[in-house]
Design an enzyme around this catalytic site. Structure first.
Site, PDB file in Angstrom:
ATOM      1  N   CYS A  74       0.833  -1.202   0.000  1.00  0.00           N
ATOM      2  CA  CYS A  74       0.000   0.000   0.000  1.00  0.00           C
ATOM      3  C   CYS A  74       0.871   1.257   0.000  1.00  0.00           C
ATOM      4  O   CYS A  74       1.565   1.527  -0.978  1.00  0.00           O
ATOM      5  CB  CYS A  74      -0.964  -0.038   1.183  1.00  0.00           C
ATOM      6  SG  CYS A  74      -2.393   1.045   0.981  1.00  0.00           S
ATOM      7  N   HIS A 116      -3.664  -5.718   1.108  1.00  0.00           N
ATOM      8  CA  HIS A 116      -3.436  -6.050   2.504  1.00  0.00           C
ATOM      9  C   HIS A 116      -3.958  -7.461   2.795  1.00  0.00           C
ATOM     10  O   HIS A 116      -4.822  -7.981   2.084  1.00  0.00           O
ATOM     11  CB  HIS A 116      -4.182  -5.076   3.416  1.00  0.00           C
ATOM     12  CG  HIS A 116      -3.652  -3.686   3.401  1.00  0.00           C
ATOM     13  ND1 HIS A 116      -2.491  -3.323   4.039  1.00  0.00           N
ATOM     14  CD2 HIS A 116      -4.136  -2.557   2.829  1.00  0.00           C
ATOM     15  CE1 HIS A 116      -2.279  -2.030   3.873  1.00  0.00           C
ATOM     16  NE2 HIS A 116      -3.261  -1.537   3.132  1.00  0.00           N
TER      17      HIS A 116
END
Length: 482
Positions: A331, A428
């Site tokens: 991310c 994630h």
């Protein structure tokens, strides 16, 4: 008729989240339909919900303990700190605004309506709602407009049990002092107290326990020893990042950024016997024996890029690459690895652009719309499938995207360098998938030896509930709900 009980604390990080999770599991084992609720939370470790929003990680774990799919009603107000004085304000799962602390105080009255609306829906769907407070009700300077502790308890007429943390010392003063400074009308909402995180022989605290009961007039619900397996559960607070460290194993180093987010991505790796995980703190150099360096998620990519450089980690990463080491950016960490991070609209801070680390040939532009979704992906290098989720702003593109980290619904996701040693992904939760984790580690000659991660979390929640049943009056606590 649905009942509710609120666990408030004498301070932050006194163990409220685990107490509520354990009580959720204990209530579920009694055959009750139970739901967790936290009116206001502050955390950068968030979970994507089934209804397309985000909530604090602690409420997602509590939902797991209750046997429920996480829902935005379980945490209607989530504050995600972006700077020391300002936070993104998430209301019922969606970004409302970014506010400085002083400005947020003026928002609170209008947020109470959303809090009570979400609480009402949960009450309408379950037998019991277990509520977690935030910080401490003794912060009387914040009492006006409060939606997190006594302001909510009185508005919703929910009885409170006050938890004190004996491990940090001064628990007698914590509890008696709370009663002394809060308004009598607030004190009347408190049904009793409990002592958390005791180490040693609890009988040594008998006199102190009796003194608290005598001075406050409140009922005591027990003394709970430290729960040693708490580290096996996903943590929400960056203060809880410490994990048991192994002296040997394939060495994974994660950079503990100042605004680190979704750091439970690393939990499954920490539990692998063949992996040595180091959460590297400020001022520490990346060790020369690191095999894989992970740049984790962050709530402020450009801010943490500056923080990374201030630690000298940019130079350490360059040396790590020269030694033939691997790097994975997740991310915000993926965004940092590129050539540039641009924020033309000032979404995460002052408008502008900063050079990235230049380790991946991609560039990122921050965009107002946040992507919140669960995904089923296929890892390009191993062919292993995994479940994950996206929770980010910004779009990244460039030549290294021609070598995607994974594919989602047939579309390329992430990027990999030409030599295959540097990778970035927006996904994630990938290491939580046992099959993917085993395949990923096998690619580096590491055998995954742990049991299923989800099964381990579930058994730890069972153990937590049993721990509370042994040391607290759980029947009495549940009976205090109304």
């Amino acid at each position: 008729m649905t009942r509710a009980l609120m666990i408030q604390g004498t301070g932050s990080n006194v163990g409220k989240s685990l107490l509520v999770a354990g009580l959720c599991r204990a209530a579920r084992k009694r055959g009750l339909s139970v739901a967790p609720f936290k009116p206001q939370n502050m955390s950068n470790n968030a979970a994507v919900t089934g209804d397309g929003g985000e909530i604090g990680r602690a409420q997602a774990l509590q939902a797991w303990a209750a046997g429920l799919v996480p829902h935005t009603d379980m945490n209607p107000v989530l504050l995600k700190p972006e700077t020391d004085v300002g936070s993104q304000v998430i209301v019922q799962g969606q970004r409302l605004t970014t506010a400085r602390a002083r400005d947020y105080q003026r928002l609170k009255p209008q947020l109470m309506a959303a809090v009570l609306e979400s609480f009402g829906r949960l009450k309408g769907a379950h037998d019991l709602v277990l509520v977690e407070g935030a910080g401490s009700p003794a912060e009387v300077n914040l009492r006006a407009g409060d939606i997190a502790n006594m302001g909510f308890a009185r508005a919703a007429d929910v009885p409170v049990v006050l938890a004190g943390d004996i491990d940090r010392g001064g628990v007698i003063a914590q509890i008696i002092g709370t009663q002394a400074v809060i308004a009598p009308e607030d004190a009347a909402m408190i049904a009793g107290f409990l002592i958390n995180r005791f180490r040693g022989d609890p009988s040594l605290f008998d006199d102190g326990y009796a003194l608290i009961a005598e001075r406050t007039g409140w009922r005591g619900y027990g003394v709970c020893p430290w729960f040693p397996d708490a580290w096996k559960l996903p943590a929400e607070d960056a203060l809880d990042l410490a994990k048991p460290r192994r002296a040997e194993g394939w060495h994974v180093v994660c950079l503990t950024l100042s605004r680190i987010a979704n750091f439970d991505d690393l939990d499954p790796l920490a539990q692998e016997p063949g992996v040595r995980l180091t959460m590297l703190g400020a001022g520490q150099a990346i060790p020369g024996d690191a095999d894989l360096v992970i740049l984790p998620g962050t709530k402020s990519t450009r801010g943490d890029l500056a923080y990374l450089r201030a630690q000298g980690w940019d130079l350490d990463l360059a040396a790590h690459v020269r030694r033939g080491g691997q790097i994975l950016g997740i991310c915000g960490g993926y965004q940092m690895l590129g050539r540039e991070v641009a924020d033309p609209e000032g979404i995460e801070g002052p408008a502008g652009a900063d050079p990235g680390l230049g380790l991946l040939d991609v560039a990122t532009v921050m965009t107002p719309k946040k992507r919140l979704t669960e995904v089923l992906a296929t890892h390009s290098a191993t062919g292993a499938g995994f479940h994950g989720y996206e929770i980010h702003i910004g779009e990244s593109d460039g030549p290294d995207r021609a070598r995607p980290f994974a594919h989602v619904a047939g579309m390329p996701e992430g990027a990999v360098s030409a030599d295959g040693r540097i990778a970035g992904s927006y996904l994630h939760g990938m290491f939580r998938d046992d099959g993917f984790r085993a395949a990923y580690l096998a690619g580096f000659g590491v055998k995954a030896a742990s049991d299923g991660y989800d099964a381990g979390v579930d058994s730890t929640l069972d153990a937590l509930a049993a721990h509370l049943e042994t040391h607290l009056d759980v029947d009495g606590l549940l009976a205090a709900a109304r």
